[in-house]
Design a protein around this motif. Sequence first.
Motif, PDB file in Angstrom:
ATOM      1  N   ASN A   1       0.724  -1.275  -0.090  1.00 44.46           N
ATOM      2  CA  ASN A   1      -0.017  -0.161   0.010  1.00 44.46           C
ATOM      3  C   ASN A   1       0.763   1.465  -0.096  1.00 44.46           C
ATOM      4  OD1 ASN A   1       1.113  -0.529   2.627  1.00 44.46           O
ATOM      5  ND2 ASN A   1      -0.962  -0.019   3.559  1.00 44.46           N
ATOM      6  N   THR A   2       1.905   1.320   0.833  1.00 46.10           N
ATOM      7  CA  THR A   2       2.765   2.370   0.877  1.00 46.10           C
ATOM      8  C   THR A   2       4.065   2.449   0.017  1.00 46.10           C
ATOM      9  OG1 THR A   2       4.022   1.883   2.811  1.00 46.10           O
ATOM     10  CG2 THR A   2       1.836   2.990   2.957  1.00 46.10           C
ATOM     11  N   GLY A   3       4.487   1.002  -0.394  1.00 46.14           N
ATOM     12  CA  GLY A   3       5.542   0.940  -0.725  1.00 46.14           C
ATOM     13  C   GLY A   3       6.985   1.096   0.237  1.00 46.14           C
ATOM     14  N   SER A   4       6.811   1.134   1.322  1.00 48.58           N
ATOM     15  CA  SER A   4       7.820   1.176   2.405  1.00 48.58           C
ATOM     16  C   SER A   4       8.591  -0.062   2.493  1.00 48.58           C
ATOM     17  CB  SER A   4       7.213   1.699   3.654  1.00 48.58           C
ATOM     18  OG  SER A   4       6.519   2.772   3.448  1.00 48.58           O
ATOM     19  N   PRO A   5       9.942   0.096   2.390  1.00 49.89           N
ATOM     20  CA  PRO A   5      10.687  -1.330   2.848  1.00 49.89           C
ATOM     21  C   PRO A   5      10.489  -1.688   4.209  1.00 49.89           C
ATOM     22  CG  PRO A   5      12.181   0.608   3.113  1.00 49.89           C
ATOM     23  CD  PRO A   5      10.774   1.193   2.489  1.00 49.89           C
ATOM     24  N   LEU A   6      10.422  -3.227   4.156  1.00 50.14           N
ATOM     25  CA  LEU A   6      10.104  -3.929   5.357  1.00 50.14           C
ATOM     26  C   LEU A   6      11.310  -4.741   5.738  1.00 50.14           C
ATOM     27  CD1 LEU A   6       6.687  -5.735   4.325  1.00 50.14           C
ATOM     28  CD2 LEU A   6       7.083  -3.959   5.916  1.00 50.14           C
ATOM     29  N   ALA A   7      11.652  -4.337   7.109  1.00 50.67           N
ATOM     30  CA  ALA A   7      12.922  -5.086   7.686  1.00 50.67           C
ATOM     31  C   ALA A   7      12.492  -6.282   8.429  1.00 50.67           C
ATOM     32  CB  ALA A   7      13.510  -4.088   8.540  1.00 50.67           C
ATOM     33  N   ASN A   8      13.487  -7.199   8.689  1.00 53.60           N
ATOM     34  CA  ASN A   8      13.225  -8.300   9.337  1.00 53.60           C
ATOM     35  C   ASN A   8      12.241  -9.089   8.902  1.00 53.60           C
ATOM     36  OD1 ASN A   8      15.179  -7.449  11.602  1.00 53.60           O
ATOM     37  ND2 ASN A   8      13.579  -6.165  12.260  1.00 53.60           N
ATOM     38  N   VAL A   9      12.118  -9.242   7.748  1.00 57.52           N
ATOM     39  CA  VAL A   9      11.281 -10.363   6.823  1.00 57.52           C
ATOM     40  C   VAL A   9      12.110 -11.619   6.882  1.00 57.52           C
ATOM     41  CG1 VAL A   9       9.894 -10.862   4.951  1.00 57.52           C
ATOM     42  CG2 VAL A   9      10.156  -8.335   5.560  1.00 57.52           C
ATOM     43  N   ASN A  10      11.282 -12.662   7.188  1.00 59.74           N
ATOM     44  CA  ASN A  10      12.038 -14.103   7.017  1.00 59.74           C
ATOM     45  C   ASN A  10      11.597 -14.522   5.778  1.00 59.74           C
ATOM     46  OD1 ASN A  10      12.708 -14.288  10.082  1.00 59.74           O
ATOM     47  ND2 ASN A  10      10.553 -14.012  10.167  1.00 59.74           N
TER      48      ASN A  10
ATOM     49  N   ILE B   1      12.588 -18.192   3.493  1.00 51.74           N
ATOM     50  CA  ILE B   1      12.938 -19.530   3.748  1.00 51.74           C
ATOM     51  C   ILE B   1      12.889 -20.269   2.310  1.00 51.74           C
ATOM     52  CG2 ILE B   1      12.776 -21.909   4.671  1.00 51.74           C
ATOM     53  CD1 ILE B   1      11.883 -20.576   7.250  1.00 51.74           C
ATOM     54  N   ASN B   2      14.273 -20.749   1.689  1.00 50.87           N
ATOM     55  CA  ASN B   2      14.298 -21.398   0.745  1.00 50.87           C
ATOM     56  C   ASN B   2      13.658 -22.915   1.246  1.00 50.87           C
ATOM     57  OD1 ASN B   2      14.771 -23.172  -1.623  1.00 50.87           O
ATOM     58  ND2 ASN B   2      16.528 -21.677  -2.307  1.00 50.87           N
ATOM     59  N   ILE B   3      12.572 -23.187   0.748  1.00 48.04           N
ATOM     60  CA  ILE B   3      11.958 -24.550   1.057  1.00 48.04           C
ATOM     61  C   ILE B   3      12.649 -25.949   0.465  1.00 48.04           C
ATOM     62  CG2 ILE B   3       9.886 -26.004   1.044  1.00 48.04           C
ATOM     63  CD1 ILE B   3       8.282 -23.465   1.019  1.00 48.04           C
ATOM     64  N   ASN B   4      13.050 -25.570  -0.551  1.00 54.24           N
ATOM     65  CA  ASN B   4      13.825 -26.774  -1.322  1.00 54.24           C
ATOM     66  C   ASN B   4      15.291 -26.876  -0.891  1.00 54.24           C
ATOM     67  OD1 ASN B   4      12.145 -25.109  -3.409  1.00 54.24           O
ATOM     68  ND2 ASN B   4      12.108 -27.252  -4.226  1.00 54.24           N
ATOM     69  N   GLN B   5      16.049 -25.741  -0.601  1.00 49.56           N
ATOM     70  CA  GLN B   5      17.290 -26.005  -0.198  1.00 49.56           C
ATOM     71  C   GLN B   5      17.336 -25.965   1.605  1.00 49.56           C
ATOM     72  OE1 GLN B   5      19.662 -26.186  -2.478  1.00 49.56           O
ATOM     73  NE2 GLN B   5      18.167 -25.924  -4.148  1.00 49.56           N
ATOM     74  N   VAL B   6      16.390 -25.891   2.061  1.00 46.80           N
ATOM     75  CA  VAL B   6      15.977 -25.366   3.627  1.00 46.80           C
ATOM     76  C   VAL B   6      17.223 -24.522   4.100  1.00 46.80           C
ATOM     77  CG1 VAL B   6      15.551 -26.861   5.657  1.00 46.80           C
ATOM     78  CG2 VAL B   6      15.524 -27.934   3.403  1.00 46.80           C
ATOM     79  N   THR B   7      17.103 -23.489   3.637  1.00 41.64           N
ATOM     80  CA  THR B   7      17.987 -22.169   4.010  1.00 41.64           C
ATOM     81  C   THR B   7      17.310 -21.095   4.062  1.00 41.64           C
ATOM     82  OG1 THR B   7      18.681 -21.671   1.914  1.00 41.64           O
ATOM     83  CG2 THR B   7      20.245 -23.128   3.118  1.00 41.64           C
ATOM     84  N   GLY B   8      17.729 -20.116   4.972  1.00 43.66           N
ATOM     85  CA  GLY B   8      17.102 -18.772   5.070  1.00 43.66           C
ATOM     86  C   GLY B   8      17.767 -17.544   5.296  1.00 43.66           C
ATOM     87  N   THR B   9      17.305 -16.513   5.470  1.00 46.94           N
ATOM     88  CA  THR B   9      17.667 -15.134   5.543  1.00 46.94           C
ATOM     89  C   THR B   9      16.575 -14.102   6.047  1.00 46.94           C
ATOM     90  OG1 THR B   9      19.163 -13.699   4.779  1.00 46.94           O
ATOM     91  CG2 THR B   9      17.601 -14.295   3.271  1.00 46.94           C
ATOM     92  N   THR B  10      16.932 -13.079   6.419  1.00 46.53           N
ATOM     93  CA  THR B  10      16.254 -12.033   6.825  1.00 46.53           C
ATOM     94  C   THR B  10      16.536 -10.624   5.936  1.00 46.53           C
ATOM     95  OG1 THR B  10      17.466 -11.283   8.599  1.00 46.53           O
ATOM     96  CG2 THR B  10      15.599 -12.928   9.153  1.00 46.53           C
ATOM     97  N   THR B  11      15.627  -9.728   5.782  1.00 48.87           N
ATOM     98  CA  THR B  11      15.966  -8.441   5.203  1.00 48.87           C
ATOM     99  C   THR B  11      16.503  -7.653   6.296  1.00 48.87           C
ATOM    100  OG1 THR B  11      13.532  -7.870   5.762  1.00 48.87           O
ATOM    101  CG2 THR B  11      13.858  -8.777   3.602  1.00 48.87           C
ATOM    102  N   ASP B  12      17.283  -6.572   5.600  1.00 50.73           N
ATOM    103  CA  ASP B  12      17.971  -5.570   6.554  1.00 50.73           C
ATOM    104  C   ASP B  12      17.007  -4.449   6.635  1.00 50.73           C
ATOM    105  OD1 ASP B  12      18.075  -4.113   3.926  1.00 50.73           O
ATOM    106  OD2 ASP B  12      19.953  -4.732   3.612  1.00 50.73           O
ATOM    107  N   SER B  13      17.337  -3.358   7.207  1.00 49.87           N
ATOM    108  CA  SER B  13      16.796  -2.119   7.419  1.00 49.87           C
ATOM    109  C   SER B  13      16.040  -1.460   6.194  1.00 49.87           C
ATOM    110  CB  SER B  13      17.518  -1.008   8.197  1.00 49.87           C
ATOM    111  OG  SER B  13      18.535  -0.679   7.362  1.00 49.87           O
ATOM    112  N   LYS B  14      16.662  -1.948   5.187  1.00 48.32           N
ATOM    113  CA  LYS B  14      16.122  -1.170   3.678  1.00 48.32           C
ATOM    114  C   LYS B  14      15.302  -2.181   3.034  1.00 48.32           C
ATOM    115  CE  LYS B  14      19.989   1.921   3.184  1.00 48.32           C
ATOM    116  NZ  LYS B  14      20.997   2.497   2.458  1.00 48.32           N
ATOM    117  N   GLY B  15      14.907  -3.456   3.691  1.00 48.88           N
ATOM    118  CA  GLY B  15      14.132  -4.428   2.973  1.00 48.88           C
ATOM    119  C   GLY B  15      14.747  -5.298   2.088  1.00 48.88           C
TER     120      GLY B  15
END
Length: 255
Positions: free
Chosen positions: A35-44, A46-60
């Motif tokens: 709705n606003t286009g604002s970046p989202l931090a700390n989004v989780n 997960i790559n379901i196939n590789q079973v690895t993950g990461t999170t977004t930084d403060s700029k999304g």
Amino acid sequence: MKYFVVFLFLVTSISSLAQTTEIPTKISGTIITDNTGSPLANVNIININQVTGTTTDSKGNFELAVTQSDTLHITLLGFESLRVRVTNDWIKNKKTTIQLTQKAIPLHEVVISPYYLTGYLEIDSKLIPIKEDYRYSISGLGQGYEAGQYAPEAFGKVLGSIFNPADMLYNFFGKRPQQLKKLREMRKDDTVRNLMETRYDRETISLLLGVSQDEIAEILTRCSYSEAFIKSANDLQIMDAISGCYEQYKILKKK
């Protein structure tokens, strides 16, 4: 001529193997609100196939190793979960933008029911329910959690499932080796473990195992975990509980 045929066969085999075994490549992306286009931090993510993950930084922004057609499971508290397929264009362009939609969460009435104590120990001890669940130590967490009745009944349900082909526990563990392999792989990735430790919705576990939340509860019940544990445990504890039950099942089956 014979050596040439052998050489040609080896070259063809190596080429075929290289095509079927994809090497993961790093892609990047930016996650924003729709709705606003604002970046989202700390989004989780997960790559379901590789079973690895990461999170977004403060700029999304985020980076993750993938292969083509991998599925990414994207979650953030207060937003609708999203599953995104990694396309060839994404791999070529290296970057994309993903939008998340905020959830509309209804507020439900909360009724608080305190215990009305009389002051007499003999009476009050009967008014307050006492849990009779045994305390189990789950691998890797260093804490005790409720896990149903004490042995031998705890092992009885697992043991019984081995000799009953119609039992759900037998069918689950017998037909889903790849899903259970993913469950074990999840324990190796710190990002995935940290995410699971903060989640209570069973969504990621359901997705990886290909079962419903009700089936997860049924599996843990068959493994003699208490209703209190099933309802209150976080996803990491649930993951370890299912993994532990599977290891017990394998040991008993061999015997």
